[in-house]
Write a protein that holds these residues in place. Structure first.
Motif, PDB file in Angstrom:
ATOM      1  N   ALA A 140       0.645  -1.075   0.095  1.00  0.00           N
ATOM      2  CA  ALA A 140      -0.021   0.008   0.097  1.00  0.00           C
ATOM      3  C   ALA A 140       0.920   1.300  -0.182  1.00  0.00           C
ATOM      4  N   LYS A 141       1.938   1.010   0.697  1.00  0.00           N
ATOM      5  CA  LYS A 141       2.902   2.300   0.963  1.00  0.00           C
ATOM      6  C   LYS A 141       3.329   2.579  -0.489  1.00  0.00           C
ATOM      7  N   LEU A 142       4.012   1.663  -1.007  1.00  0.00           N
ATOM      8  CA  LEU A 142       4.726   1.887  -2.260  1.00  0.00           C
ATOM      9  C   LEU A 142       3.691   2.239  -3.460  1.00  0.00           C
ATOM     10  N   SER A 143       2.443   1.747  -3.470  1.00  0.00           N
ATOM     11  CA  SER A 143       1.501   1.834  -4.452  1.00  0.00           C
ATOM     12  C   SER A 143       1.132   3.429  -4.436  1.00  0.00           C
ATOM     13  N   ILE A 144       0.899   3.878  -3.144  1.00  0.00           N
ATOM     14  CA  ILE A 144       0.562   5.463  -3.066  1.00  0.00           C
ATOM     15  C   ILE A 144       1.646   6.161  -3.521  1.00  0.00           C
ATOM     16  N   HIS A 145       2.985   5.873  -2.999  1.00  0.00           N
ATOM     17  CA  HIS A 145       3.976   6.762  -3.645  1.00  0.00           C
ATOM     18  C   HIS A 145       4.176   6.817  -5.001  1.00  0.00           C
ATOM     19  N   LEU A 146       3.798   5.621  -5.714  1.00  0.00           N
ATOM     20  CA  LEU A 146       3.900   5.604  -7.194  1.00  0.00           C
ATOM     21  C   LEU A 146       2.700   6.188  -7.859  1.00  0.00           C
ATOM     22  N   GLY A 147       1.817   6.617  -7.143  1.00  0.00           N
ATOM     23  CA  GLY A 147       0.363   7.116  -7.653  1.00  0.00           C
ATOM     24  C   GLY A 147      -0.366   5.699  -8.267  1.00  0.00           C
ATOM     25  N   LEU A 148      -0.361   4.710  -7.704  1.00  0.00           N
ATOM     26  CA  LEU A 148      -1.188   3.685  -8.141  1.00  0.00           C
ATOM     27  C   LEU A 148      -2.015   3.278  -7.251  1.00  0.00           C
ATOM     28  N   THR A 149      -3.163   2.771  -7.665  1.00  0.00           N
ATOM     29  CA  THR A 149      -4.306   2.041  -6.910  1.00  0.00           C
ATOM     30  C   THR A 149      -3.771   1.131  -6.033  1.00  0.00           C
ATOM     31  N   VAL A 150      -4.179   1.209  -4.642  1.00  0.00           N
ATOM     32  CA  VAL A 150      -3.657   0.108  -3.738  1.00  0.00           C
ATOM     33  C   VAL A 150      -4.305  -1.352  -4.145  1.00  0.00           C
ATOM     34  N   PRO A 151      -3.388  -2.215  -4.623  1.00  0.00           N
ATOM     35  CA  PRO A 151      -3.931  -3.559  -5.000  1.00  0.00           C
ATOM     36  C   PRO A 151      -4.470  -4.508  -3.913  1.00  0.00           C
ATOM     37  N   SER A 152      -5.461  -5.197  -4.070  1.00  0.00           N
ATOM     38  CA  SER A 152      -5.782  -6.567  -3.125  1.00  0.00           C
ATOM     39  C   SER A 152      -5.092  -7.773  -3.438  1.00  0.00           C
ATOM     40  N   GLY A 153      -4.229  -8.361  -2.561  1.00  0.00           N
ATOM     41  CA  GLY A 153      -3.599  -9.709  -2.838  1.00  0.00           C
ATOM     42  C   GLY A 153      -4.142 -10.733  -3.261  1.00  0.00           C
ATOM     43  N   ILE A 154      -3.775 -11.678  -4.257  1.00  0.00           N
ATOM     44  CA  ILE A 154      -4.471 -12.990  -4.815  1.00  0.00           C
ATOM     45  C   ILE A 154      -3.479 -13.895  -4.620  1.00  0.00           C
ATOM     46  N   GLU A 155      -3.829 -15.105  -4.272  1.00  0.00           N
ATOM     47  CA  GLU A 155      -2.904 -16.358  -3.986  1.00  0.00           C
ATOM     48  C   GLU A 155      -2.458 -16.825  -5.540  1.00  0.00           C
ATOM     49  N   GLU A 156      -1.046 -16.797  -5.928  1.00  0.00           N
ATOM     50  CA  GLU A 156      -0.923 -17.466  -6.851  1.00  0.00           C
ATOM     51  C   GLU A 156       0.482 -18.384  -6.758  1.00  0.00           C
ATOM     52  N   GLU A 157       0.178 -19.719  -7.020  1.00  0.00           N
ATOM     53  CA  GLU A 157       1.185 -20.768  -6.799  1.00  0.00           C
ATOM     54  C   GLU A 157       1.789 -20.777  -5.342  1.00  0.00           C
ATOM     55  N   GLY A 158       1.048 -20.570  -4.486  1.00  0.00           N
ATOM     56  CA  GLY A 158       1.389 -20.694  -2.957  1.00  0.00           C
ATOM     57  C   GLY A 158       1.836 -19.235  -2.633  1.00  0.00           C
ATOM     58  N   HIS A 159       2.038 -18.165  -3.327  1.00  0.00           N
ATOM     59  CA  HIS A 159       2.406 -16.895  -2.867  1.00  0.00           C
ATOM     60  C   HIS A 159       1.380 -15.718  -3.008  1.00  0.00           C
ATOM     61  N   MET A 160       1.439 -14.906  -2.107  1.00  0.00           N
ATOM     62  CA  MET A 160       0.335 -13.917  -2.198  1.00  0.00           C
ATOM     63  C   MET A 160       1.258 -12.690  -3.147  1.00  0.00           C
ATOM     64  N   THR A 161       0.186 -12.324  -4.103  1.00  0.00           N
ATOM     65  CA  THR A 161       0.860 -11.245  -5.094  1.00  0.00           C
ATOM     66  C   THR A 161      -0.062 -10.207  -5.211  1.00  0.00           C
ATOM     67  N   TYR A 162       0.338  -9.130  -5.805  1.00  0.00           N
ATOM     68  CA  TYR A 162      -0.221  -7.902  -5.844  1.00  0.00           C
ATOM     69  C   TYR A 162       0.004  -7.155  -7.127  1.00  0.00           C
ATOM     70  N   ARG A 163      -0.900  -6.820  -7.786  1.00  0.00           N
ATOM     71  CA  ARG A 163      -0.665  -5.901  -9.176  1.00  0.00           C
ATOM     72  C   ARG A 163      -1.480  -4.689  -9.320  1.00  0.00           C
ATOM     73  N   PHE A 205       4.446  -5.219  -9.628  1.00  0.00           N
ATOM     74  CA  PHE A 205       4.015  -6.474  -9.550  1.00  0.00           C
ATOM     75  C   PHE A 205       4.811  -6.913  -8.057  1.00  0.00           C
ATOM     76  N   TRP A 206       4.172  -7.219  -7.229  1.00  0.00           N
ATOM     77  CA  TRP A 206       4.642  -7.709  -5.937  1.00  0.00           C
ATOM     78  C   TRP A 206       4.455  -9.257  -5.496  1.00  0.00           C
ATOM     79  N   SER A 207       5.477  -9.829  -5.124  1.00  0.00           N
ATOM     80  CA  SER A 207       5.325 -11.462  -4.856  1.00  0.00           C
ATOM     81  C   SER A 207       5.649 -11.436  -3.414  1.00  0.00           C
ATOM     82  N   ASP A 208       5.073 -11.919  -2.539  1.00  0.00           N
ATOM     83  CA  ASP A 208       5.381 -12.068  -1.022  1.00  0.00           C
ATOM     84  C   ASP A 208       5.865 -13.591  -1.046  1.00  0.00           C
ATOM     85  N   LEU A 209       7.230 -13.697  -0.657  1.00  0.00           N
ATOM     86  CA  LEU A 209       7.900 -14.900  -0.394  1.00  0.00           C
ATOM     87  C   LEU A 209       7.923 -15.557   0.919  1.00  0.00           C
TER      88      LEU A 209
END
Length: 271
Positions: free
Chosen positions: A96-119, A133-137
């Protein structure tokens, strides 16, 4: 009288010790302050160096692309930053912090291949697109990719200025990202792919010193070569080589044209 003298001596020693301690504390505070300032200045200098490096490479790439593509034809540029971030508690907060700083809409996370990802994606001035694109490891670690691209470069200064801004924002958000940039357009010379590549290579040699070919690939419609260029500070290791640039030419049979792609340090889009 002796007792008075002893008392005076004790007071003087106490005052001396207190004065010594005060001076020591003051020196330690000044030292820590100077050290902190030095670290901040080093970080600022490092960021300035990275920004200057990116600016120089971007300007050189645009100049090279302008000289080798059909005048007035679309000039596509894709600039990517890729890097890791660690040591956080909640990935959604960092996203959320990075998205706001970049002027992007704050994305909701979705699970992909066992990881939460944000776009998240947004259209920026002059037809540029910015995407995250953010992938939580897990365990406080994530991998981040930020892409700034335009299908037809209309304003070099605006694109470059926004690239500087993105680099600064990533640094401020503790993401140590490496960048790469690719340019693509219709080659001005419409002979065989190898002829087009040789012409572009000649201009690359004019622009930089000590250009040396490292790797090559060729098939019926496509040819690609990579180069080591000491003047381009950004490089990647491929096999046993340090690669600073890549040129590829693909002949499009249906259109009868050659598609030219140049990447610093490597091409990261389809060519």
């Amino acid at each position: 009288m002796l007792k008075t003298m002893l008392n005076n001596g004790t007071k003087k020693r106490t005052l001396f010790i207190l004065l010594f301690l005060c001076c020591t504390v003051a020196l330690l505070i000044n030292f820590q302050s100077a050290k902190a300032k030095s670290i901040v200045l080093d970080e600022v200098a490092s960021q300035a160096s990275v920004t200057a490096e990116l600016n120089g490479s971007l300007m050189s790439l645009i100049d090279l692309g302008t000289k080798t593509t059909v005048s007035g034809s679309p000039l596509r540029i894709v600039l990517k930053w890729q890097g890791a971030i660690s040591g956080y508690n909640d990935p959604s907060v960092e996203v959320a912090k990075l998205s706001i700083h970049l002027g992007l809409t704050v994305p909701s996370g979705i699970e992909e291949e066992g990881h939460m990802t944000y776009r998240s994606t947004a259209v920026k001035p002059y037809g540029s697109n910015l995407s995250l694109f953010w992938s939580d490891l897990g365990e406080g670690n994530s991998y981040v990719i930020v892409t700034l691209d335009t299908s037809d470069l209309q304003n070099e200064a605006s694109f470059q200025g926004f690239a500087d801004e993105v680099s600064t924002i990533l640094e401020q958000n503790n993401i140590k990202a490496e960048w790469n940039v690719s340019l693509q357009g219709i080659a001005e010379q419409q002979g065989g792919p190898e002829e087009v590549l040789s012409q572009t290579e000649g201009l690359l040699i004019e622009q930089f010193k000590a250009v040396s070919e490292k790797e090559s690939y060729k098939d019926v419609t496509t040819i690609s070569r990579t180069y080591s260029i000491p003047d381009l500070k950004r490089s990647v290791v491929s096999g046993n080589h340090s690669i600073s640039a890549q040129i590829a030419v693909h002949h499009e049979d249906q259109k009868g044209t050659n598609r030219l792609t140049i990447g610093f340090p490597l091409i990261t889009i389809e060519y």
